[in-house]
Design an enzyme around this catalytic site. Sequence first.
Site, PDB file in Angstrom:
ATOM      1  N   ARG A   1       0.829  -1.193   0.000  1.00  0.00           N
ATOM      2  CA  ARG A   1       0.000   0.000   0.000  1.00  0.00           C
ATOM      3  C   ARG A   1       0.872   1.254   0.000  1.00  0.00           C
ATOM      4  O   ARG A   1       0.536   2.256  -0.635  1.00  0.00           O
ATOM      5  CB  ARG A   1      -0.932   0.006   1.221  1.00  0.00           C
ATOM      6  CG  ARG A   1      -1.686   1.320   1.409  1.00  0.00           C
ATOM      7  CD  ARG A   1      -2.798   1.217   2.434  1.00  0.00           C
ATOM      8  NE  ARG A   1      -2.408   0.563   3.655  1.00  0.00           N
ATOM      9  CZ  ARG A   1      -1.696   1.134   4.646  1.00  0.00           C
ATOM     10  NH1 ARG A   1      -1.282   2.382   4.533  1.00  0.00           N
ATOM     11  NH2 ARG A   1      -1.412   0.455   5.732  1.00  0.00           N
TER      12      ARG A   1
ATOM     13  N   LYS B   1      -8.491   5.660 -19.280  1.00  0.00           N
ATOM     14  CA  LYS B   1      -8.859   6.090 -20.616  1.00  0.00           C
ATOM     15  C   LYS B   1      -7.674   5.952 -21.582  1.00  0.00           C
ATOM     16  O   LYS B   1      -7.208   4.861 -21.828  1.00  0.00           O
ATOM     17  CB  LYS B   1      -9.399   7.516 -20.556  1.00  0.00           C
ATOM     18  CG  LYS B   1     -10.447   7.736 -19.459  1.00  0.00           C
ATOM     19  CD  LYS B   1     -11.612   6.767 -19.515  1.00  0.00           C
ATOM     20  CE  LYS B   1     -12.788   7.184 -18.645  1.00  0.00           C
ATOM     21  NZ  LYS B   1     -12.527   7.190 -17.200  1.00  0.00           N
TER      22      LYS B   1
ATOM     23  N   TYR C   1     -17.146  16.784 -15.762  1.00  0.00           N
ATOM     24  CA  TYR C   1     -17.491  15.363 -15.739  1.00  0.00           C
ATOM     25  C   TYR C   1     -18.460  15.097 -14.583  1.00  0.00           C
ATOM     26  O   TYR C   1     -18.290  15.605 -13.476  1.00  0.00           O
ATOM     27  CB  TYR C   1     -16.217  14.541 -15.587  1.00  0.00           C
ATOM     28  CG  TYR C   1     -16.466  13.096 -15.245  1.00  0.00           C
ATOM     29  CD1 TYR C   1     -17.287  12.306 -16.052  1.00  0.00           C
ATOM     30  CD2 TYR C   1     -15.892  12.521 -14.118  1.00  0.00           C
ATOM     31  CE1 TYR C   1     -17.521  10.974 -15.732  1.00  0.00           C
ATOM     32  CE2 TYR C   1     -16.120  11.197 -13.804  1.00  0.00           C
ATOM     33  CZ  TYR C   1     -16.936  10.420 -14.603  1.00  0.00           C
ATOM     34  OH  TYR C   1     -17.178   9.108 -14.285  1.00  0.00           O
TER      35      TYR C   1
ATOM     36  N   ASP D   1      -7.614  18.539 -15.468  1.00  0.00           N
ATOM     37  CA  ASP D   1      -7.943  17.164 -15.840  1.00  0.00           C
ATOM     38  C   ASP D   1      -7.613  17.015 -17.314  1.00  0.00           C
ATOM     39  O   ASP D   1      -8.306  17.543 -18.184  1.00  0.00           O
ATOM     40  CB  ASP D   1      -9.418  16.894 -15.565  1.00  0.00           C
ATOM     41  CG  ASP D   1      -9.822  15.450 -15.847  1.00  0.00           C
ATOM     42  OD1 ASP D   1      -9.132  14.784 -16.636  1.00  0.00           O
ATOM     43  OD2 ASP D   1     -10.839  14.999 -15.294  1.00  0.00           O
TER      44      ASP D   1
END
Length: 390
Positions: free
Chosen positions: A60, A210, A113, A185
């Site tokens: 982690r 994406k 978004y 973004d």
Amino acid sequence: MSEQRSKADHDRWQGFSTKAVHAGFDPDPQTGVVNVPIYASSTFAQDGVGGLRGGFEYARTGNPTRSALEASLAAIESGTYGRAFSSGMAATDCMLRAALRPGDHLVIPNDAYGGTFRLIDKVFTQWGIEYSVAPIADPAAVREAMRPSTKLIWVETPTNPLLNVGDIAAIAELAHAGGAKLVVDNTFASPYLQQPLTLGADVVLHSTTKYLGGHSDVVGGALVTNDEELDVAFAFLQNGAGAVPGPFDAYLTMRGIKTLALRMERHSDNAEAVAEFLSGHSAVSHVIYPGLAEHPGHAVAAKQMRRFGGMVSVRLAGGIEAARDLCSRTEVFTLAESLGGVESLIEHPAAMTHASTEGSELEVPADLVRLSVGIEDAADLVGDLEQALA
């Protein structure tokens, strides 16, 4: 580790594709492997108490495959620090928590978004965060939306799904003049087409699901910055909250990055062909694509982008029923959410990705269809839209 590796990569290589292929990992000196291994381990042996071998203790906190990805992300965005997350929304959440405190204010696009809007509107407002919306294509409107308490300006460019274009350099200047940070973004453009840090942005955010991953087989997110103080905050939250990608996710994303330049050229080629075809079709009332000369943001996009990308939005002359009908009739374009993969996708934002904006200032037109134009043959894509619109 990611900081040192990315800085070295900047010194060694200038070309984008060279960085995309090589940044983050050198051939292993023992085995000679040229591809980053998948270090499928949750824990790492220590050389004595506190003696971390290679800087790793628990996955982690850090994993060699993830560190390689983070160095690659920093290099291709011309940044110093890269942090990888389990999703684009995890990266968004980290960004907001690192930058904002109760009583602070941020500005977001008036067509942001839907997931970003939902997180801010439904979660962060409960913690005393306020927000205003503004058309990011108009820097004066962004300035007007700012307050003395504004700490963050959030920009998508091009925006999702209306493909508005913001002038990153101009907005960075007004943000900094007002004591705020600018986060961009960059998911729709990708680092190959646009590099916000070089234009004055403080942070770049990606849904690596994406274009960076590019094959619709992995979910991830990223934050890249040159601001050491912000990166320290990102690292703390990344470890403390634990929204990190596994080593296989990091491997797949890094593999996708290697072909990003080639794919973005093909995405752009095909999107231009699709936009040109749709612009002349009687069933279409409006084509939204920054590469078209009539797009209001065309000049700004041409200034700050290498090309205009693979996303095209259209409004149908027949309204919502025509939009839904188009989405149901395509054969090469698959009806699905998400974007940026090698395959072409089609969706109805009002009912799918942006349903959370219904009734708000960000509500999208019901007659809008969003196309993620893939890397198939352009003639087949145009032919598919032609038969679906017939």
